[in-house]
Design a protein around this motif. Structure first.
Motif, mmCIF file in Angstrom:
data_model
loop_
_atom_site.group_PDB
_atom_site.id
_atom_site.type_symbol
_atom_site.label_atom_id
_atom_site.label_comp_id
_atom_site.label_asym_id
_atom_site.label_seq_id
_atom_site.Cartn_x
_atom_site.Cartn_y
_atom_site.Cartn_z
ATOM 1 N N THR A 205 -14.255 0.551 -17.145
ATOM 2 C CA THR A 205 -15.460 0.808 -17.860
ATOM 3 C C THR A 205 -16.593 -0.205 -17.142
ATOM 4 O OG1 THR A 205 -14.803 0.367 -20.128
ATOM 5 C CG2 THR A 205 -16.786 -0.431 -20.106
ATOM 6 N N GLN A 206 -15.825 -1.781 -16.692
ATOM 7 C CA GLN A 206 -16.157 -2.008 -15.463
ATOM 8 C C GLN A 206 -16.721 -1.552 -14.328
ATOM 9 O OE1 GLN A 206 -15.601 -6.262 -14.880
ATOM 10 N NE2 GLN A 206 -15.744 -6.267 -12.944
ATOM 11 N N VAL A 207 -16.517 -0.314 -13.686
ATOM 12 C CA VAL A 207 -16.176 0.491 -12.412
ATOM 13 C C VAL A 207 -17.334 1.064 -13.579
ATOM 14 C CG1 VAL A 207 -15.829 1.861 -11.146
ATOM 15 C CG2 VAL A 207 -13.905 0.089 -11.757
ATOM 16 N N GLU A 208 -17.205 1.823 -14.589
ATOM 17 C CA GLU A 208 -18.799 2.917 -14.773
ATOM 18 C C GLU A 208 -19.850 1.786 -14.550
ATOM 19 O OE1 GLU A 208 -17.579 5.371 -18.069
ATOM 20 O OE2 GLU A 208 -15.364 4.925 -17.646
ATOM 21 N N GLN A 209 -19.790 -0.104 -15.634
ATOM 22 C CA GLN A 209 -20.786 -0.056 -15.304
ATOM 23 C C GLN A 209 -21.780 -0.470 -13.713
ATOM 24 O OE1 GLN A 209 -19.424 -3.610 -18.203
ATOM 25 N NE2 GLN A 209 -19.607 -2.747 -19.840
ATOM 26 N N TYR A 210 -21.071 -0.770 -13.702
ATOM 27 C CA TYR A 210 -21.387 -0.938 -11.223
ATOM 28 C C TYR A 210 -22.361 0.761 -11.176
ATOM 29 C CZ TYR A 210 -21.781 -1.860 -6.679
ATOM 30 O OH TYR A 210 -21.260 -2.177 -5.076
ATOM 31 N N VAL A 211 -21.266 1.591 -11.370
ATOM 32 C CA VAL A 211 -22.362 2.954 -10.736
ATOM 33 C C VAL A 211 -22.829 2.832 -11.946
ATOM 34 C CG1 VAL A 211 -21.364 5.323 -11.055
ATOM 35 C CG2 VAL A 211 -20.027 4.677 -10.207
ATOM 36 N N SER A 212 -23.460 2.736 -12.874
ATOM 37 C CA SER A 212 -24.425 2.791 -13.805
ATOM 38 C C SER A 212 -25.695 2.305 -13.471
ATOM 39 C CB SER A 212 -24.444 2.932 -15.408
ATOM 40 O OG SER A 212 -22.950 3.310 -16.169
ATOM 41 N N GLY A 213 -25.345 0.621 -13.069
ATOM 42 C CA GLY A 213 -25.957 -0.077 -12.394
ATOM 43 C C GLY A 213 -26.785 0.393 -11.183
#
Length: 376
Positions: free
Chosen positions: A152-160
């Protein structure tokens, strides 16, 4: 030990001309024409054909894809579709969403610590493994929260990053370029479910969010938890296809039978660490070792895919490019600038002159040996 050359002058943002020297002077006029002329055999080969890019998995070697992409931009190659697995899905998806190679370079150079991507104490996977096991026993966490690191943290980084450079997180159907990410669909959690390769693409699954498609393709077993989409769990695509040559070939055959499409050239960027045994530091890091083992297995699958798909007389060719000069472990963020530079230089080297198919031919030779096929 041989001193490394200074690369402080190098930046993808200083293109579109190829730097002439380490001072950053760019080629112009006749020098630039002569530089482009070295790619004439390659450019003639791909002319009037459908060209797709296939970007492999490769863990923290991900920046190498960015250096290779810049070379394709410089040569003006029109790309019809990008296929990505794991790390290749991250770079390929963001590129298809509209991020430039300069922005991709800036994204990875801005990373100061693996904690930004993978959470607190990312350098200590054993500590995270024990912590997660305690959470699993006490809290009975669901499968999508298991794993050493938080996906989830990686996905949030990608989304950001997408919000910063593109202004939104698009669905696959909203991308400006065709894109596909490869995953392993392992079902709903029931033992009698079917397990199979699944491809999320702008054609077959236009409503799937890009960050979800990327997250599913990079869910390395044991390292990240499986990704749940439409009620089904998905694992890293490298389990079934580290380099999605077969997927690209099968898509082309389906389209060709319906539309009589042009011949196909698959430019496949493979980050496999060929011939290098794992270092002592890699042997002591479970995450790095898992990625190494997965990449090694993918190398054999890639050779067999070359044997199946590279048939120029039937209209399909594979040009295999290997831009990775060294491996980047989880804690080696400082290697990222040199990885981009080396990938850029090695891609130029491999595509120049008449030997641009050498990597493919060597892969075919190895495949024939493994399959027990005698070659003349």
């Amino acid at each position: 030990m041989k001193a490394q050359a200074d690369i402080s002058w190098f930046s993808l943002a200083r293109q579109p001309q190829e730097p002439l020297a380490k001072g950053g002077k760019t080629l112009v006029g006749g020098d630039l024409r002569r530089w482009r002329e070295q790619f004439r055999p390659f450019l003639n080969y791909v002319r009037r054909k459908e060209v797709v890019l296939v970007l492999s998995g490769g863990g923290m070697n991900l920046p190498c894809h960015i250096g290779a992409l810049k070379v394709f931009e410089l040569l003006g190659i029109p790309v019809d579709h990008i296929y990505g697995t794991s790390a290749g899905a991250v770079v390929g998806g963001m590129y298809a969403a509209g991020m430039s190679t300069t922005e991709l370079e800036r994204m990875v150079l801005d990373i100061q610590s693996p904690d930004e991507l993978f959470g607190f104490a990312a350098r200590y996977p054993r500590l995270r493994l024990v912590t997660n096991e305690i959470r699993r026993k006490l809290l009975r966490i669901p499968p999508e929260e298991s794993g050493i690191y938080s996906r989830t943290q990686v996905e949030q980084y990608v989304s950001g990053v997408l919000m910063k450079y593109v202004g939104r997180v698009p669905t696959l159907g909203e991308l400006g370029m065709g894109f596909s990410s490869v995953t392993l669909d392992v079902g709903t959690g029931k033992e009698d479910d079917c397990v199979s390769k699944r491809v999320f693409s702008s054609h077959s699954s236009p409503d799937v969010n890009l960050s979800d498609a990327i997250g599913a393709s990079m869910a390395i077993p044991g390292v990240f938890p499986p990704k749940r989409i439409d009620g089904r769990y998905h694992l890293d695509g490298g389990v079934v296809e580290q380099l999605a040559i077969d997927t690209a070939y099968d898509d082309w055959r389906r389209k060709r039978s319906l539309l009589r499409r042009r011949g196909l050239v698959i430019v496949a960027v493979d980050l496999a660490e060929l011939g290098r045994a794992p270092s002592r530091s890699k042997l002591s890091q479970p995450v790095d070792l898992v990625i190494y083992a997965q990449t090694f297995r993918g190398r054999t699958i890639t050779r067999h895919s070359l044997f199946r798909c590279h048939h120029p007389r039937r209209g399909c060719s594979v040009i295999l490019v290997r831009p990775s000069a060294f491996g980047i472990d989880l804690h080696e963020i400082e290697k990222i600038p040199r990885a981009i530079f080396e990938a850029y230089e090695r891609t130029i080297e491999q595509l120049s002159g008449s030997g641009f198919l050498d990597g493919t031919l060597e892969g075919l030779r190895q495949a024939k040996i493994e399959l027990g096929i005698r070659h003349p």
